[in-house]
Design a protein around this motif. Structure first.
Motif, PDB file in Angstrom:
ATOM      1  N   GLY A 169      -2.165  -4.144   5.802  1.00 48.60           N
ATOM      2  CA  GLY A 169      -3.234  -5.438   5.426  1.00 48.60           C
ATOM      3  C   GLY A 169      -4.906  -5.765   4.764  1.00 48.60           C
ATOM      4  O   GLY A 169      -5.020  -6.065   4.155  1.00 48.60           O
ATOM      5  N   GLU A 170      -5.537  -4.921   6.090  1.00 39.60           N
ATOM      6  CA  GLU A 170      -6.674  -4.366   5.733  1.00 39.60           C
ATOM      7  C   GLU A 170      -7.110  -4.125   4.773  1.00 39.60           C
ATOM      8  O   GLU A 170      -7.630  -4.350   3.610  1.00 39.60           O
ATOM      9  N   ALA A 171      -5.690  -2.853   4.577  1.00 38.39           N
ATOM     10  CA  ALA A 171      -6.471  -2.569   2.788  1.00 38.39           C
ATOM     11  C   ALA A 171      -5.973  -3.719   1.796  1.00 38.39           C
ATOM     12  O   ALA A 171      -6.568  -3.037   0.402  1.00 38.39           O
ATOM     13  N   GLN A 172      -5.181  -3.820   1.662  1.00 36.47           N
ATOM     14  CA  GLN A 172      -5.059  -5.323   0.257  1.00 36.47           C
ATOM     15  C   GLN A 172      -5.709  -5.962   0.381  1.00 36.47           C
ATOM     16  O   GLN A 172      -6.272  -6.576  -0.835  1.00 36.47           O
ATOM     17  N   PRO A 220       4.467   5.409   4.711  1.00 37.13           N
ATOM     18  CA  PRO A 220       5.518   5.525   5.499  1.00 37.13           C
ATOM     19  C   PRO A 220       4.463   5.208   6.990  1.00 37.13           C
ATOM     20  O   PRO A 220       5.569   4.602   7.690  1.00 37.13           O
ATOM     21  N   ASP A 221       4.100   5.724   6.923  1.00 35.46           N
ATOM     22  CA  ASP A 221       3.328   5.955   8.221  1.00 35.46           C
ATOM     23  C   ASP A 221       1.799   5.279   9.193  1.00 35.46           C
ATOM     24  O   ASP A 221       1.133   5.165   9.511  1.00 35.46           O
ATOM     25  N   LEU A 222       1.302   4.370   7.997  1.00 37.62           N
ATOM     26  CA  LEU A 222       0.488   3.529   8.165  1.00 37.62           C
ATOM     27  C   LEU A 222       1.140   1.856   8.575  1.00 37.62           C
ATOM     28  O   LEU A 222       1.779   1.554   8.597  1.00 37.62           O
ATOM     29  N   ALA A 223      -0.188   1.857   9.964  1.00 37.32           N
ATOM     30  CA  ALA A 223       0.516   0.872  10.767  1.00 37.32           C
ATOM     31  C   ALA A 223       0.014  -0.545   9.957  1.00 37.32           C
ATOM     32  O   ALA A 223      -0.871  -0.354   9.121  1.00 37.32           O
ATOM     33  N   GLU A 224       0.598  -2.074  10.390  1.00 40.19           N
ATOM     34  CA  GLU A 224       1.214  -2.858   8.815  1.00 40.19           C
ATOM     35  C   GLU A 224      -0.104  -3.481   9.491  1.00 40.19           C
ATOM     36  O   GLU A 224      -0.546  -3.878   8.500  1.00 40.19           O
ATOM     37  N   GLU A 225      -1.701  -3.314  10.309  1.00 40.02           N
ATOM     38  CA  GLU A 225      -2.338  -3.754  10.386  1.00 40.02           C
ATOM     39  C   GLU A 225      -3.584  -3.449   9.798  1.00 40.02           C
ATOM     40  O   GLU A 225      -3.810  -4.247   8.637  1.00 40.02           O
ATOM     41  N   VAL A 261       0.728  -1.371  -0.093  1.00 40.58           N
ATOM     42  CA  VAL A 261      -0.442   0.508  -0.419  1.00 40.58           C
ATOM     43  C   VAL A 261       0.812   1.035  -0.034  1.00 40.58           C
ATOM     44  O   VAL A 261       2.128   1.196  -0.090  1.00 40.58           O
ATOM     45  N   VAL A 262       0.244   2.628  -0.593  1.00 41.32           N
ATOM     46  CA  VAL A 262       1.305   3.634  -0.673  1.00 41.32           C
ATOM     47  C   VAL A 262       0.879   4.619  -0.364  1.00 41.32           C
ATOM     48  O   VAL A 262      -1.184   4.489  -0.461  1.00 41.32           O
ATOM     49  N   GLU A 263       1.612   5.626   0.122  1.00 42.09           N
ATOM     50  CA  GLU A 263       0.631   7.015   0.449  1.00 42.09           C
ATOM     51  C   GLU A 263       1.114   7.473  -1.269  1.00 42.09           C
ATOM     52  O   GLU A 263       1.458   8.023  -1.326  1.00 42.09           O
ATOM     53  N   GLU A 292      -6.464   7.666   5.328  1.00 43.83           N
ATOM     54  CA  GLU A 292      -7.102   7.045   6.020  1.00 43.83           C
ATOM     55  C   GLU A 292      -7.285   7.910   7.026  1.00 43.83           C
ATOM     56  O   GLU A 292      -7.168   9.132   7.048  1.00 43.83           O
ATOM     57  N   THR A 293      -8.648   8.152   7.567  1.00 42.44           N
ATOM     58  CA  THR A 293      -9.511   9.250   8.781  1.00 42.44           C
ATOM     59  C   THR A 293      -8.141   9.317  10.054  1.00 42.44           C
ATOM     60  O   THR A 293      -7.867   8.683  10.437  1.00 42.44           O
ATOM     61  N   ARG A 294      -9.115  10.501  10.416  1.00 40.84           N
ATOM     62  CA  ARG A 294      -7.978  10.052  11.685  1.00 40.84           C
ATOM     63  C   ARG A 294      -8.505   9.477  13.485  1.00 40.84           C
ATOM     64  O   ARG A 294      -7.404   9.444  14.255  1.00 40.84           O
ATOM     65  N   ASP A 295      -9.702   8.613  12.448  1.00 37.12           N
ATOM     66  CA  ASP A 295      -9.906   7.566  14.195  1.00 37.12           C
ATOM     67  C   ASP A 295      -9.471   6.587  13.780  1.00 37.12           C
ATOM     68  O   ASP A 295      -9.797   5.305  13.953  1.00 37.12           O
ATOM     69  N   GLY A 296      -8.174   6.300  12.451  1.00 34.12           N
ATOM     70  CA  GLY A 296      -7.308   5.406  11.770  1.00 34.12           C
ATOM     71  C   GLY A 296      -8.414   3.990  11.224  1.00 34.12           C
ATOM     72  O   GLY A 296      -8.868   2.847  11.056  1.00 34.12           O
TER      73      GLY A 296
END
Ligand code: ADP
Length: 372
Positions: A222-225, A214-219, A196-198, A247-251
């Motif tokens: 994986g969810e996005a993929q 760069p700052d995307l949580a691994e979980e 997944v890219v920014e 990605e929203t502010r509430d993750g």
């Protein structure tokens, strides 16, 4: 391939090592891909007879844009020509209303949305949620931010209804960043997912892509993929699918839009992945086993090169190539017009700040906004 833009040019390039005969339907001989493909038909893809004559003798048809009318695609299928992606899938990338309805049906997370009839209806939509601002989009024909309006009041809303196309209202998402989950699926149902890219947008146009985000949580990555793979499967996509996300502010992850063709957010794969999006699109369309989508280096950064004030950008090669021998330049052969996407650069390495700086510098220097 129907459409003579840079995506066709780079798809053609990816087919060369496989010895694939590539035929192009292009609007003009000057189009980016028409300059380099030997087997070119010049004609209008909106005209069914032109499309039919072009398709005769092709084993399979694919696209560099989403604008071929759905009924024409059905006619080609009826003629016995495999169309990939097929019309039932492609309509979700052609019509944002159809896309939202389908994503709702399969439970894919989207911004709050509905079709709106007129400016007063936009106010009702706003009142059903958090109020203004609201985003309005024409369901068909938009690209690079055209056909998208940030609306702060009912009187702002009038412009969106002028085109005579259905209008979709969406809540304005308070996003932290925009992401793209890119996958490729073959007619067999084999699928691969790229990291997944920014995607950093400036004035509604993609400016920089960082792989991986760069700052995307691994979980969440994986969810996005998984989400992109599921959309590709549920919609029966063949070829490359870009799922643009917020990605929203509430993750949370929300789907912005879908593109069923190679995509700007995947250009980094030419130099940064084991198999590029273009090579995998070709493989998928021909129903060949897909190539490894994994990255070749820790970070890859792509920056688009927009046209500047200088019509000749080649003079800048001397400086850019001498400064950064690892730099990869991809120019599309287009006439330089201010703000037009005329190429991109890719850089890669282990230090993200350095990789970003090198891509930024080269893109700005090629454009002519910096001179040293
Ligand atoms: P296009 O078809 O022109 O690519 P998009 O639907 O991707 O149109 O919208 C262009 C840009 O507008 C997005 O990249 C994003 O920055 C912004 N945008 C679109 N929809 C929303 C939304 N619901 N909330 C906030 N920003 C949005």
């Amino acid at each position: 391939m129907v459409g003579g833009g840079q995506l066709a040019r780079m798809t053609h390039e990816a087919g060369i090592p496989l010895g694939i005969r590539f035929k192009l339907l292009s609007d003009t001989p000057q189009d980016s891909a028409a300059q380099v493909v030997s087997d070119v038909v010049i004609g209008d893809y909106r005209d069914l007879d032109t499309l039919r004559a072009f398709a005769r003798g092709c084993d399979v048809i694919t696209f560099d844009h989403e604008h071929v009318p759905t009924e024409h695609l059905r006619a080609l299928e009826a003629d016995g020509i495999p169309v990939r992606p097929g019309p039932d899938a492609l309509v979700h990338a052609q019509d944002k209303g159809v896309m939202r309805a389908k994503l709702d049906e399969i439970g894919a997370p989207c911004p709050r949305h509905r079709l709106v009839a007129d400016p007063a209806d936009v106010s009702r939509f706003a009142a059903e949620g958090e109020g203004y601002p609201v985003i309005l989009k024409t369901v068909r024909g938009g690209y690079d931010g055209k056909g998208v309006w940030f609306v702060r009041s009912e009187s702002d809303a009038a412009d969106a209804f002028k085109a005579g196309v259905d209008v979709l209202a969406e809540e304005k998402v308070d996003f932290v960043w925009e992401l793209a989950a890119n996958v490729v699926r073959s007619p067999h149902g084999q699928a691969v997912a790229y990291p997944v890219v920014e995607s950093v947008q400036v004035d509604g146009v993609c400016d920089t892509v960082i792989a991986p985000a760069p700052d995307l949580a691994e979980e969440l990555a994986g969810e996005a993929q998984q989400l992109a793979l599921r959309i590709a499967d549920e919609l029966g996509v063949v070829g490359h699918l870009a799922v643009e996300l917020f990605e929203t502010r509430d993750g949370r992850i929300l789907v912005n839009e879908l593109a069923m063709r190679p995509h700007n957010s995947g250009h980094w794969t030419q130099d940064g992945a084991i198999t590029s999006q273009f090579a995998n699109h070709v493989r998928a369309v021909l129903d060949l086993p897909l190539g490894d989508p994994r990255p070749r280096s820790t970070w890859t950064v792509m920056c688009n090169v927009l046209g500047g004030d200088y019509p000749d950008m080649y003079y800048a090669y001397l400086h850019c190539m001498a400064r950064d021998p690892q730099l990869k330049i991809h120019m599309y052969g287009k006439d330089v017009k201010p703000g037009r996407k005329v190429g991109h650069v890719n850089t890669y390495g282990d230090d993200l700040a350095d990789v970003r700086e090198r891509a930024r510098h080269a893109a700005d220097y090629l454009r002519g906004t910096i001179t040293e």
